[in-house]
Design a protein around this motif. Structure first.
Motif, PDB file in Angstrom:
ATOM      1  N   TYR A  88       0.814  -1.221   0.000  1.00  0.00           N
ATOM      2  CA  TYR A  88       0.000   0.000   0.000  1.00  0.00           C
ATOM      3  C   TYR A  88       0.847   1.270   0.000  1.00  0.00           C
ATOM      4  O   TYR A  88       0.455   2.302   0.544  1.00  0.00           O
ATOM      5  CB  TYR A  88      -0.995  -0.015   1.165  1.00  0.00           C
ATOM      6  CG  TYR A  88      -2.215  -0.871   0.875  1.00  0.00           C
ATOM      7  CD1 TYR A  88      -3.492  -0.319   0.883  1.00  0.00           C
ATOM      8  CD2 TYR A  88      -2.094  -2.220   0.562  1.00  0.00           C
ATOM      9  CE1 TYR A  88      -4.612  -1.099   0.604  1.00  0.00           C
ATOM     10  CE2 TYR A  88      -3.192  -3.004   0.278  1.00  0.00           C
ATOM     11  CZ  TYR A  88      -4.454  -2.444   0.295  1.00  0.00           C
ATOM     12  OH  TYR A  88      -5.556  -3.206   0.008  1.00  0.00           O
ATOM     13  N   GLY A 131      -1.748  -1.937  -8.867  1.00  0.00           N
ATOM     14  CA  GLY A 131      -1.602  -2.854  -7.745  1.00  0.00           C
ATOM     15  C   GLY A 131      -2.269  -4.169  -8.065  1.00  0.00           C
ATOM     16  O   GLY A 131      -3.196  -4.233  -8.893  1.00  0.00           O
ATOM     17  N   THR A 133      -4.017  -6.175  -5.991  1.00  0.00           N
ATOM     18  CA  THR A 133      -5.277  -6.470  -5.318  1.00  0.00           C
ATOM     19  C   THR A 133      -6.394  -5.537  -5.788  1.00  0.00           C
ATOM     20  O   THR A 133      -6.167  -4.595  -6.555  1.00  0.00           O
ATOM     21  CB  THR A 133      -5.134  -6.323  -3.788  1.00  0.00           C
ATOM     22  OG1 THR A 133      -5.022  -4.931  -3.464  1.00  0.00           O
ATOM     23  CG2 THR A 133      -3.920  -7.078  -3.275  1.00  0.00           C
ATOM     24  N   GLN A 134      -7.569  -5.803  -5.280  1.00  0.00           N
ATOM     25  CA  GLN A 134      -8.731  -4.949  -5.559  1.00  0.00           C
ATOM     26  C   GLN A 134      -9.055  -4.072  -4.346  1.00  0.00           C
ATOM     27  O   GLN A 134     -10.141  -3.533  -4.246  1.00  0.00           O
ATOM     28  CB  GLN A 134      -9.957  -5.823  -5.902  1.00  0.00           C
ATOM     29  CG  GLN A 134      -9.803  -6.655  -7.151  1.00  0.00           C
ATOM     30  CD  GLN A 134      -9.782  -5.805  -8.418  1.00  0.00           C
ATOM     31  OE1 GLN A 134     -10.257  -4.668  -8.441  1.00  0.00           O
ATOM     32  NE2 GLN A 134      -9.216  -6.356  -9.485  1.00  0.00           N
ATOM     33  N   LEU A 138      -6.345   0.874  -1.768  1.00  0.00           N
ATOM     34  CA  LEU A 138      -5.060   0.524  -2.364  1.00  0.00           C
ATOM     35  C   LEU A 138      -4.190   1.736  -2.681  1.00  0.00           C
ATOM     36  O   LEU A 138      -2.975   1.707  -2.489  1.00  0.00           O
ATOM     37  CB  LEU A 138      -5.294  -0.297  -3.637  1.00  0.00           C
ATOM     38  CG  LEU A 138      -4.076  -0.833  -4.363  1.00  0.00           C
ATOM     39  CD1 LEU A 138      -3.292  -1.789  -3.478  1.00  0.00           C
ATOM     40  CD2 LEU A 138      -4.488  -1.529  -5.656  1.00  0.00           C
ATOM     41  N   ARG A 164      -6.281  -1.386 -10.648  1.00  0.00           N
ATOM     42  CA  ARG A 164      -6.194  -2.527  -9.736  1.00  0.00           C
ATOM     43  C   ARG A 164      -6.150  -3.830 -10.527  1.00  0.00           C
ATOM     44  O   ARG A 164      -6.513  -3.870 -11.688  1.00  0.00           O
ATOM     45  CB  ARG A 164      -7.409  -2.537  -8.814  1.00  0.00           C
ATOM     46  CG  ARG A 164      -7.467  -1.387  -7.834  1.00  0.00           C
ATOM     47  CD  ARG A 164      -8.826  -1.360  -7.115  1.00  0.00           C
ATOM     48  NE  ARG A 164      -8.834  -0.428  -6.027  1.00  0.00           N
ATOM     49  CZ  ARG A 164      -8.986   0.892  -6.157  1.00  0.00           C
ATOM     50  NH1 ARG A 164      -9.137   1.417  -7.373  1.00  0.00           N
ATOM     51  NH2 ARG A 164      -8.976   1.691  -5.114  1.00  0.00           N
ATOM     52  N   ASP A 167      -0.796  -7.679 -11.733  1.00  0.00           N
ATOM     53  CA  ASP A 167       0.313  -8.159 -10.916  1.00  0.00           C
ATOM     54  C   ASP A 167       1.496  -8.610 -11.764  1.00  0.00           C
ATOM     55  O   ASP A 167       2.577  -8.055 -11.662  1.00  0.00           O
ATOM     56  CB  ASP A 167      -0.166  -9.317 -10.045  1.00  0.00           C
ATOM     57  CG  ASP A 167       0.825  -9.699  -8.955  1.00  0.00           C
ATOM     58  OD1 ASP A 167       1.858  -9.019  -8.814  1.00  0.00           O
ATOM     59  OD2 ASP A 167       0.568 -10.674  -8.236  1.00  0.00           O
TER      60      ASP A 167
END
Length: 195
Positions: A88, A131, A133-134, A138, A164, A167
Motif C-alpha cells: 500500500y 496494484g 489487489t482490488q 489501495l 487494480r 500483478d
C-alpha cells in the motif's frame, strides 16, 4: 514546448507501470512535449540519512545520482512518476527518491520560509500506478505520499492513472483501454503545460 521528466519507479523494466508510463510518454511526445526518461533501477540513490546537511542551502550533501536528478526535477515543467504498489505504498526505488527530496522540503519551508498551503503550483505532475489487489484503499497511501512529493516541487498532482488487479509482467497488455488512458493522460499533461 513542454519539458517533462518521466521517472520509472518500477523494479521491473517491462512491468505494468513501466508499460503505462511508456504510453503516457508517447502521448506527451505526440503532443509536442520534450520528455526525458529516468529509470530509477539504473540509478544509485542512497536513502535519506537525515544528517541535515541540506539546512545550509536546501541541497542534499550525499553525493550520488540524486544530485543530477535533483536538477532535472527542478528544470522540468512537468513530471510523470510511475510506481507499482508495494504494501500500500510506492516502490522502494520511488520512496528513496521521494525521501531524498526532504532537502527540497527544507529549502522551501525552512530556508525560504514558505507558509504551508500558501503557495501556487507552477508546475504539474502525473502519477501512474497499479496494484495486484482490488483493495478499496489501495491507492490512498501512495496518493498522499505523491501529493507531498509534488508539493516540494511546486507541482500540483494534476492527473492520475491508477488500475487494480494487475500483478504479473504483461497483465496490462490485456487491457488496451488502460494503455489508451495512459496515452491520453500524457497528452493532456503536455497540453496543460503548453497553455
Amino acid at each position: 514546448m513542454a519539458k517533462i521528466l518521466a521517472i520509472y519507479g518500477s523494479p521491473r523494466r517491462k512491468g505494468n507501470t513501466a508499460t503505462l508510463l511508456d504510453h503516457a510518454v508517447e502521448g506527451a511526445v505526440s503532443d509536442g512535449a520534450e520528455v526525458e526518461k529516468v529509470i530509477l533501477r539504473d540509478c544509485k540513490i542512497s536513502p535519506c540519512l537525515e544528517i541535515y546537511g541540506c539546512k545550509k542551502d536546501g541541497r542534499c550533501v550525499i553525493q550520488d545520482d540524486f544530485q543530477a536528478l535533483y536538477d532535472k526535477m527542478l528544470e522540468s515543467q512537468g513530471l510523470m512518476l510511475a510506481s507499482p504498489i508495494f504494501f500500500y505504498s510506492v516502490s522502494a526505488l520511488a520512496k528513496c527518491l521521494i525521501d531524498r527530496c526532504q532537502s527540497l522540503w527544507v529549502k522551501k519551508y525552512w530556508i525560504d520560509k514558505v507558509s504551508p498551503g500558501r503557495w501556487t503550483a507552477t508546475r504539474k505532475g502525473l502519477f501512474i500506478s497499479v496494484g495486484a489487489t482490488q483493495g478499496k484503499k489501495l491507492f490512498d497511501g501512495p496518493l498522499l505520499t505523491v501529493k507531498y512529493f509534488f508539493d516540494v516541487l511546486d507541482m500540483e498532482l494534476y492527473r492520475t492513472v491508477l488500475f487494480r488487479g494487475l500483478d504479473f509482467e504483461g497483465d496490462v497488455l490485456q487491457h488496451p483501454e488502460y494503455l489508451s488512458a495512459a496515452r491520453e493522460a500524457g497528452q493532456d499533461l503536455a497540453r496543460a503545460l503548453s497553455r
